[in-house]
Design a protein around this motif. Structure first.
Motif, mmCIF file in Angstrom:
data_model
loop_
_atom_site.group_PDB
_atom_site.id
_atom_site.type_symbol
_atom_site.label_atom_id
_atom_site.label_comp_id
_atom_site.label_asym_id
_atom_site.label_seq_id
_atom_site.Cartn_x
_atom_site.Cartn_y
_atom_site.Cartn_z
ATOM 1 N N PRO A 23 0.841 -1.209 0.000
ATOM 2 C CA PRO A 23 0.000 0.000 0.000
ATOM 3 C C PRO A 23 0.873 1.256 0.000
ATOM 4 C CG PRO A 23 0.029 -1.039 2.167
ATOM 5 C CD PRO A 23 0.712 -1.996 1.227
ATOM 6 N N VAL A 24 0.381 2.287 -0.645
ATOM 7 C CA VAL A 24 1.109 3.553 -0.691
ATOM 8 C C VAL A 24 1.121 4.167 0.707
ATOM 9 C CG1 VAL A 24 1.189 5.883 -1.661
ATOM 10 C CG2 VAL A 24 0.504 3.951 -3.090
ATOM 11 N N ARG A 25 2.320 4.492 1.184
ATOM 12 C CA ARG A 25 2.450 5.064 2.526
ATOM 13 C C ARG A 25 2.431 6.580 2.452
ATOM 14 N NH1 ARG A 25 7.013 3.635 7.120
ATOM 15 N NH2 ARG A 25 6.509 5.361 8.531
ATOM 16 N N GLN A 26 1.538 7.177 3.201
ATOM 17 C CA GLN A 26 1.440 8.634 3.237
ATOM 18 C C GLN A 26 2.363 9.197 4.320
ATOM 19 O OE1 GLN A 26 -0.265 10.488 1.096
ATOM 20 N NE2 GLN A 26 -0.985 8.630 0.041
ATOM 21 N N PRO A 27 3.031 10.325 4.032
ATOM 22 C CA PRO A 27 3.871 10.933 5.071
ATOM 23 C C PRO A 27 3.016 11.417 6.243
ATOM 24 C CG PRO A 27 3.637 12.411 3.195
ATOM 25 C CD PRO A 27 3.037 11.102 2.782
ATOM 26 N N LEU A 28 3.557 11.283 7.440
ATOM 27 C CA LEU A 28 2.833 11.717 8.624
ATOM 28 C C LEU A 28 2.710 13.238 8.641
ATOM 29 C CD1 LEU A 28 4.512 9.455 11.334
ATOM 30 C CD2 LEU A 28 2.183 9.236 10.437
ATOM 31 N N ARG A 29 1.547 13.712 9.026
ATOM 32 C CA ARG A 29 1.349 15.146 9.203
ATOM 33 C C ARG A 29 1.928 15.560 10.561
ATOM 34 N NH1 ARG A 29 -2.883 17.800 6.574
ATOM 35 N NH2 ARG A 29 -3.325 18.881 8.535
ATOM 36 N N PHE A 30 2.642 16.683 10.580
ATOM 37 C CA PHE A 30 3.243 17.134 11.831
ATOM 38 C C PHE A 30 2.189 17.481 12.875
ATOM 39 C CE2 PHE A 30 6.872 17.994 8.959
ATOM 40 C CZ PHE A 30 7.833 17.252 9.629
ATOM 41 N N ASP A 31 1.035 17.978 12.424
ATOM 42 C CA ASP A 31 0.012 18.344 13.410
ATOM 43 C C ASP A 31 -0.708 17.120 13.980
ATOM 44 O OD1 ASP A 31 -1.544 17.602 11.265
ATOM 45 O OD2 ASP A 31 -2.468 19.557 10.950
ATOM 46 N N ALA A 32 -0.376 15.909 13.477
ATOM 47 C CA ALA A 32 -0.940 14.682 14.035
ATOM 48 C C ALA A 32 0.008 14.012 15.024
ATOM 49 C CB ALA A 32 -1.281 13.701 12.908
#
Length: 452
Positions: A23-32
């Motif tokens: 699965p395509v991995r999305q970069p983590l959002r800093f605000d999360a």
């Protein structure tokens, strides 16, 4: 051979095509991130309670015994400028001359093209202050501890430190991979127990203490530490960040305070941002120690050299330290006066000895923040130290004393602190006094902070 290579490539591609697609991995959002959730929760708690953030106050001018913020003058007890060298004409003129000659930056590591005469001069002056062979300067005080400790010890070694040691030393120990143990604050008997139990199991042993402890204002028991050093054969490292210019008859530091031969201490560490009114850090000791750090410490070898202007300013400040010991004497008188007035006013100054740092213990973090804000109304700038920097229940205001504070400023600051703190205590202001409605509103924020 070409055909075999082509066949191998086709076979590899076929194997990859048969594998299930990841699965395509999305970069983590800093605000999360939980780190951001903690910061945001603290901000919202302050807004909900109606308490202003006391940190990041912007100063309009050079801050010493006084400062200006928002066009208003304050008595300033939040400056490390212990001997008032930051704005001294000798220091500023030396800095300007360095800019005219060298520009701003060293523009390279000193190892390759960043060496300048002011670096050599500053290191010679530091070695002279400590009465040792040599010194090495780094671009920050924090980096000095990280680079030196991680260079000198490793996974086969043991580092034992006072429980109140600075975070930069802890970071250096972690990076080194050495085994870490702490001993109770200024408890040499406890240190003896740790060393007796563990020291023989390791290749090298390093013990780290501070000359003046920046949170509490007391000093290391250097004679007792040296007695242990002679028995267990460890390296003794003393952080002089808040002791240079402060301790000793002429301000040379902890060894002068105790009348000890400075060569008995293996590693002197300090920063250039306090008495030296600059930025950076240093290690002083034997020539062999300096040679090792200049050849092996990553924070020296792979970092740009200290900015020449900063080296020149620090060197001029050290000249003042040597030529004007009366500044240290004034600082000592001011520290003694502050501590005496605070105790007479019923303020809890903990274990401070009244040299450069005098804390006023408040207990509740919210109360400490509000006390700092209310002191601004009195024309006094002093900053709180709160959880998690100290355990909850040990929050405090930390007063830094300089040689340029006047008796009037000191007495006014103490009287204002005592009066405002009593008012907060009488109102039972603090985390424990928040009403149920506020606590219900805060509950999700506090839970988010704890879970993160």
């Amino acid at each position: 051979m070409r055909q075999a290579s082509e066949n191998s490539g086709r076979n590899r591609a076929a194997r990859l095509n048969r594998q299930p697609q990841q699965p395509v991995r999305q970069p983590l959002r800093f605000d999360a991130l939980p780190e951001y959730q903690r910061v945001n929760a603290q901000r919202k708690i302050g807004e909900l309670i109606g308490v202003d953030n006391p940190f990041y106050r912007s100063h309009d001018i050079a801050a010493g015994a006084t400062t200006v913020m928002g066009g208003r003058e304050f008595a300033n007890f939040a400056s490390y400028d212990y001997l008032g060298t930051n704005t001294d004409p000798k220091v500023t003129e030396s800095a300007k001359a360095a800019i005219d000659r060298f520009g701003i930056s060293a523009s390279a590591s000193r190892l390759v093209a960043g060496e300048r005469p002011v670096h050599v001069s500053l290191e010679a002056k530091l070695a002279q202050v400590y009465g040792v062979d040599a010194a090495v300067c780094f671009v920050s005080g924090y980096l000095t501890n990280v680079a030196a400790i991680s260079c000198l010890v490793g996974p086969q070694d043991l580092v034992v430190h006072d429980e109140f040691i600075h975070n930069s030393a802890l970071a250096g120990i972690k990076q080194s991979g050495a085994t870490r143990r702490l001993f109770r604050h200024n408890d040499v008997e406890n240190l003896d127990t740790v060393l007796r139990t563990l020291s023989s199991d390791f290749r090298r042993v390093l013990v780290i203490v501070e000359g003046v402890y920046s949170m509490d204002g007391d000093i290391a028991d250097l004679p007792a530490l040296l007695e242990l050093r002679n028995r267990y054969g460890f390296w003794l490292m003393v952080d002089e960040a808040h002791a240079l210019g402060v301790l000793g008859r002429t301000g040379r530091g902890t060894f002068e305070h105790f009348d000890i031969d400075p060569r008995e201490i293996d590693i002197w560490m300090g920063t250039l941002s306090k008495t030296s009114s600059s930025c950076g850090g240093y290690i002083a000791g034997s020539q062999a120690l300096a040679d090792i750090l200049k050849a092996e410490a990553g924070g020296f070898v792979y970092s740009v050299g200290l900015a020449p202007v900063l080296a020149a300013a620090a060197g001029a400040a050290l000249d003042i330290l040597r030529s004007e010991p009366e500044r240290t004497e004034r600082l000592r008188r001011n520290g003694t006066l502050f501590l005496q007035c605070a105790r007479e006013a019923g303020l809890d100054t903990g274990i401070s000895l009244g040299f450069s740092v005098v804390p006023v213990l408040v207990g509740d973090s919210l109360r400490a923040v509000q006390l700092s804000n209310e002191l601004l109304e009195e024309g006094v700038n002093a900053l709180p130290i709160i959880h998690p920097a100290v355990p909850e229940g040990m929050a405090r205001l930390r007063f830094f004393i300089t040689c340029n504070h006047t008796e009037e400023q000191i007495r006014h600051a103490v009287a204002s602190t005592a009066r405002r703190l009593k008012g907060l205590q009488d109102r039972n202001f603090g985390l424990g006094s928040l009403d149920m409605e506020k606590m219900m509103q805060l509950s999700p924020l506090l839970q988010a902070t704890e879970q993160s």
